[in-house]
Design a protein around this motif. Structure first.
Motif, short mmCIF file in Angstrom:
data_model
loop_
_atom_site.label_atom_id
_atom_site.label_comp_id
_atom_site.label_asym_id
_atom_site.label_seq_id
_atom_site.Cartn_x
_atom_site.Cartn_y
_atom_site.Cartn_z
N UNK A 428 1.06 -1.49 -0.27
CA UNK A 428 0.42 -0.32 0.46
C UNK A 428 1.07 1.12 -0.54
N UNK A 429 0.21 2.16 -1.03
CA UNK A 429 1.29 3.48 -0.90
C UNK A 429 0.09 4.40 -1.49
N UNK A 430 0.65 5.17 -0.38
CA UNK A 430 -0.21 7.04 -1.29
C UNK A 430 0.94 8.15 -1.29
N UNK A 431 0.71 9.29 -2.68
CA UNK A 431 1.60 9.70 -3.12
C UNK A 431 1.02 10.95 -3.50
N UNK A 432 1.95 12.26 -3.83
CA UNK A 432 1.54 13.30 -3.68
C UNK A 432 0.95 13.36 -5.35
N UNK A 433 0.21 12.32 -6.30
CA UNK A 433 -0.97 12.41 -7.18
C UNK A 433 -2.95 12.83 -6.36
N UNK A 434 -3.21 13.73 -7.72
CA UNK A 434 -5.05 13.93 -6.66
C UNK A 434 -5.72 12.76 -7.12
N UNK A 435 -6.69 12.32 -6.09
CA UNK A 435 -7.54 11.60 -6.20
C UNK A 435 -8.48 11.31 -7.14
N UNK A 436 -9.19 10.09 -7.36
CA UNK A 436 -10.25 10.80 -8.36
C UNK A 436 -11.09 11.85 -8.05
N UNK A 437 -12.04 11.94 -6.92
CA UNK A 437 -12.84 12.72 -6.81
C UNK A 437 -12.36 13.62 -6.09
N UNK A 438 -11.47 14.43 -5.23
CA UNK A 438 -10.81 15.18 -4.11
C UNK A 438 -9.90 15.29 -4.81
N UNK A 439 -9.42 16.59 -5.59
CA UNK A 439 -7.89 17.11 -6.61
C UNK A 439 -7.39 17.00 -5.13
N UNK A 440 -7.87 17.82 -4.46
CA UNK A 440 -6.55 18.45 -3.13
C UNK A 440 -6.32 16.96 -2.58
N UNK A 441 -7.08 15.42 -2.84
CA UNK A 441 -6.70 14.94 -1.58
C UNK A 441 -5.71 14.16 -2.87
N UNK A 442 -4.84 12.77 -1.94
CA UNK A 442 -3.80 12.02 -2.30
C UNK A 442 -4.44 10.53 -2.87
N UNK A 443 -3.65 10.46 -3.72
CA UNK A 443 -4.42 9.27 -4.76
C UNK A 443 -3.54 8.15 -3.38
N UNK A 444 -4.49 6.92 -2.88
CA UNK A 444 -3.72 5.53 -2.63
C UNK A 444 -4.27 4.45 -4.06
N UNK A 445 -3.02 4.13 -3.72
CA UNK A 445 -2.55 2.28 -4.52
C UNK A 445 -1.58 1.67 -4.17
N UNK A 446 -0.99 0.83 -5.31
CA UNK A 446 -0.06 -0.02 -4.29
C UNK A 446 1.46 -0.42 -5.13
N UNK A 447 2.25 -0.44 -5.14
CA UNK A 447 3.51 -0.86 -5.39
C UNK A 447 4.26 -2.40 -5.57
N UNK A 448 5.10 -2.46 -6.08
CA UNK A 448 5.63 -4.10 -6.04
C UNK A 448 5.86 -3.91 -4.78
N UNK A 449 7.10 -5.33 -4.08
CA UNK A 449 7.45 -5.12 -3.58
C UNK A 449 8.66 -4.79 -3.25
N UNK A 450 9.41 -5.18 -4.74
CA UNK A 450 11.00 -4.63 -4.98
C UNK A 450 10.81 -2.94 -5.18
N UNK A 451 9.93 -2.30 -5.31
CA UNK A 451 10.28 -1.07 -5.27
C UNK A 451 9.68 -0.10 -4.26
N UNK A 452 8.85 -0.83 -3.18
CA UNK A 452 8.72 -0.28 -1.80
C UNK A 452 10.14 -0.50 -1.16
N UNK A 453 10.74 -1.46 -1.22
CA UNK A 453 11.79 -1.80 -0.22
C UNK A 453 12.45 -1.14 -1.18
N UNK A 454 12.87 -0.51 -2.27
CA UNK A 454 14.05 0.95 -2.58
C UNK A 454 13.60 1.80 -2.55
N UNK A 455 13.74 2.59 -3.72
CA UNK A 455 13.00 3.84 -4.41
C UNK A 455 12.02 4.61 -3.54
N UNK A 456 10.42 3.41 -3.68
CA UNK A 456 9.38 4.17 -2.70
C UNK A 456 9.42 3.94 -1.35
#
Length: 789
Positions: A428-456
């Motif tokens: 699970x991850x959230x980042x500085x990308x606008x959510x679908x309905x709320x431009x002021x709120x952040x999008x929630x998404x997921x990333x691979x385990x490899x990315x989560x252990x390194x850059x993200x």
């Protein structure tokens, strides 16, 4: 001065010197004093002369409408012998009270407690839970007639109260009969008061509030007497009953409060006819009203919640709406019995406290562009899903990818954690990308385990903040309510009930809320699927029932009630809009029976509603015409008629407006029954306008050109002398005039109203069944009736 039906006349011009002399005299002349006293008061009521007459006509009329009210409300009250419409809710709540099982509802407890009291009186044990419309009362041995008798009793007394309001306000018998008759022979009032519903209690308490305040206002010249205090306190108690039944009772508070504010403003007038009040005297008046109309109602309101909490001591379906601390005050609570400590690497399901949606994810991606043109990350969707599913399962991980050091370690308040979605093996991850309905709120998404252990890695870190937690308090399933706050950006995971489009299968949006203090950011762990059923962590020691202060429980329940009441925004096939109510454009289907073609369709008396709505517009037109003529120096009305029109009829009109227009501001589901308090007020306006048009012709007061010098050297005009002599009470004025026109008008109105009421009776009482042709004949405005084919 001319009567309402006579021609308007030009206002006489008096010399400036004469005007100055009148002002200098302190405005103690009769006509000017009457203007200050009468036009400065809102519900100006006419004093009825007692002693010289037994008022047998009023008493006989009151007895007649009361008997008819009981007859129309109680006739055939046992039909149908099945659960009808919202009886599934309010009958169920009575059963929960009798079982002492905690439940949650958006309405205050007073009206529901009355139903429980009736059930207790007749020996009902609450075994039947009113689960489905159409369930048989006979088969389940439910004393449903006793339950329905309570609202029928209140509905009957409401008709009597409407008549008393008109009587106490000084209106004639025909006017009082028309006002009471519009409620007596109204199909909506009858239909709503024959079933296990709250509106009968609400409308009766609202009418009693108006009556008690009018009685109190009539005693304004004998302040602080025993009767003055009695009617002030009764007004407060009635107001408390209104708002303790439904929160729309605040509209009745506004009605009475507006009248009180105008009354107090008049008491501040240094030129008032009864003499100026000192500031300490005014302070006594002010604080007496604060005590009687604010403090006393508030304590009564709190009292019903105390009774509510004292009765409901067992765990029940309302537990999930309350905090863990609150739930621990209930016996047999599932949260206490099934809660278990959460450890790192447990597989858990996380649920949103207020929308009941699970934290969910699936392989589908966010679209590249949303409908408004904004761009997404095209990452894996993270949504809220209302049903149990394997895609709801997450593994709770420590901040750093190390197993040995934290395996078996409890997750605690303030820990940094990560969540792994088991089915897709992503983090699970959230980042500085606008959510679908709320431009002021952040999008929630997921990333691979490899990315989560390194850059993200940092973007996957969340801080666990348990509500009202102590330092290092461990997280537990069910009982641990928490906020999941993104560590780098400080946004809280949040969801709402607006569904996403088809690309997200109409599931709920999950986003990062920058307002982390918002109460709807709260989640809890519902289950631990990875935990074996025989785990030692599931074994619980008996716990004592927890006690928390009443006010803490009260404020928590109030917040939940307001939130869920405002959240009632989903569509309903029989919902309607306020603009439709005065014209009776649609009703509500309560019950049907296919085998006999019987149905109960909630609908007012069309002719009665249209007449009342028309006369509301007529009243506005009369006031507008009078104001325009006064601006041009033309007196179309005498002072007494204008006082009655503005203050008494105006008070009724204020009650209608206060109970009607606020619904335009509401975003929740609305139905025709929300208009019933306003309809009652419109019936009062109708009776008052009938008298204005057909009945009262104020006595002519000629205006002699001479003046007379009094003993103290002040001059009195002839008009002032006559005004002082001819200021008669309503009973004496009516005794000097023929009521033939008023009786004729009242008879004509009630003939049409009773005919319309009788025509729609099969839809109100649910019998007899109608043929297709008879049903179609009653679809006056395209009402969506059943069995039209």
């Amino acid at each position: 001065m001319s009567s309402p039906s006579s021609a308007a006349r030009q206002r006489p011009k008096t010399p400036n010197n004469g005007q100055q002399q009148i002002r200098k005299a302190g405005k103690d002349a009769a006509t000017i004093a009457a203007r200050n006293d009468e036009l400065g008061d809102l519900p100006r009521t006419q004093e009825v002369a007692h002693g010289s007459s037994t008022q047998w006509d009023y008493k006989l009329a009151l007895a007649a409408v009361t008997l008819l009210a009981f007859a129309t409300r109680f006739w055939g009250i046992g039909h149908p012998d099945q659960v009808v419409f919202d009886e599934v809710h309010f009958g169920k709540f009575a059963s929960y009270y009798l079982q002492r099982t905690y439940f949650f509802d958006v309405h205050p407890p007073f009206g529901k407690l009355l139903f429980a009291l009736v059930g207790w009186f007749v020996g009902f044990d609450g075994h039947f839970l009113f689960d489905n419309i159409g369930d048989s009362y006979i088969d389940n041995k439910v004393p449903y007639v006793a339950f329905r008798a309570l609202p029928a009793l209140m509905g009957s007394l409401t008709v009597s109260t409407v008549f008393l309001i008109m009587w106490e306000s000084g209106y004639s018998v025909p006017a009082a009969l028309v006002a009471a008759g519009l409620v007596l022979f109204d199909n909506a009032h009858i239909g709503q008061t024959r079933l296990i519903l709250l509106d009968a209690t609400l409308v009766f308490a609202m009418s009693m509030s108006l009556l008690c305040y009018i009685r109190f206002f009539k005693l304004r010249h004998t302040p602080f007497s025993r009767k003055w205090w009695k009617w002030l306190l009764l007004t407060g108690v009635s107001l408390s009953c209104v708002i303790s039944t439904k929160y729309v009772g605040v509209f009745t508070f506004f009605t009475i409060g507006s009248a009180v504010a105008i009354d107090l403003w008049g008491l501040l007038d240094i030129n008032r006819r009864q003499g100026a009040l000192t500031l300490p005297e005014f302070g006594k008046h002010f604080f007496a009203r604060v005590i009687g109309l604010i403090i006393v109602p508030f304590f009564f309101y709190l009292f019903w919640f105390q009774v509510h909490f004292a009765i409901l001591t067992k765990s029940g379906p309302g537990d999930d709406f309350m905090s863990p601390d609150f739930q621990e005050t209930l016996s047999d609570n599932i949260m206490t019995l099934q809660s278990a400590g959460i450890e790192f690497y447990d597989t858990i399901t996380i649920k949103h406290k207020e929308t009941r949606a699970y934290l969910h994810s699936h392989p589908d991606k966010y679209p590249l562009r949303y409908e408004d043109g904004r761009v997404s990350s095209q990452g894996q969707q993270v949504t809220g899903y209302p049903y149990n599913d394997t895609n709801n399962q997450w593994q709770i991980l420590p901040a750093e990818p190390s197993v040995g050091d934290v395996l078996g370690q409890a997750v605690k308040h303030g820990d940094l954690i990560r969540l792994r979605h088991l089915v897709t093996n992503t983090i699970l991850l959230t980042h500085d990308v606008a959510s679908p309905y709320y431009p002021t709120n952040q999008e929630f998404t997921t990333v691979s385990i490899e990315e989560s252990d390194e850059a993200r890695h940092n973007d996957t870190l969340f801080e666990l903040r348990i509500e009202n937690a102590k330092d290092n308090q461990p997280l537990k399933s069910m009982s641990g309510h928490f906020k999941l706050v993104h560590f780098p950006t400080k946004v809280a995971m949040w969801t709402h009930t607006t569904p996403l489009p088809e690309w997200a299968f109409k599931q709920q949006e999950i986003n990062g809320n920058k307002n982390i203090q918002q109460p709807s950011n709260i989640w809890y762990v519902e289950g631990i699927p990875s935990l074996p059923a025989d785990s030692e962590r599931l074994k619980q020691e008996p716990r004592k029932i927890k006690h928390i202060p009443f006010l803490k429980k009260y404020f928590e329940l109030q917040r939940a009630m307001f939130y869920h009441n405002n959240a009632l925004t989903s569509s309903h096939p029989y919902a309607s809009q306020p603009i439709q109510w005065p014209f009776l454009l649609r009703g509500v289907s309560f019950w049907t029976k296919d085998s006999t073609r019987e149905q109960i369709y909630f609908l007012g008396n069309p002719l009665g509603w249209w007449l009342a709505s028309t006369l509301l517009a007529v009243f506005i037109g009369i006031i507008g015409a009078d104001q325009l003529s006064c601006r041009r120096g033309v007196d179309a009305l005498d002072e007494r008629t204008r006082s009655r029109l503005y203050n008494s009829t105006g008070f009724f009109f204020l009650a209608w407006a206060a109970h009607y227009f606020p619904f335009y501001l509401m975003g929740r589901q609305l139905f025709l029954h929300h208009y019933l308090p306003s309809h009652l007020a419109s019936a009062l306006v109708t009776g008052a306008i009938l008298e204005f048009v057909f009945n009262i012709e104020p006595l002519e007061l000629d205006e002699p050109s001479y003046t007379e010098v009094s003993r103290d050297g002040r001059k009195k005009t002839g008009q002032q002398q006559l005004a002082g002599k001819r200021h008669l009470p309503a009973r004496e004025r009516l005794g000097q005039q023929s009521l033939l026109a008023a009786w004729a008008a009242a008879g004509l109105v009630m003939t049409f109203v009773i005919g319309s009421w009788y025509y729609f009776l099969p839809l109100t009482y649910g019998k007899p069944g109608l043929s297709a042709e008879e049903v179609v004949a009653r679809k006056w405005l395209g009402y969506d009736l059943h069995f039209a084919k």
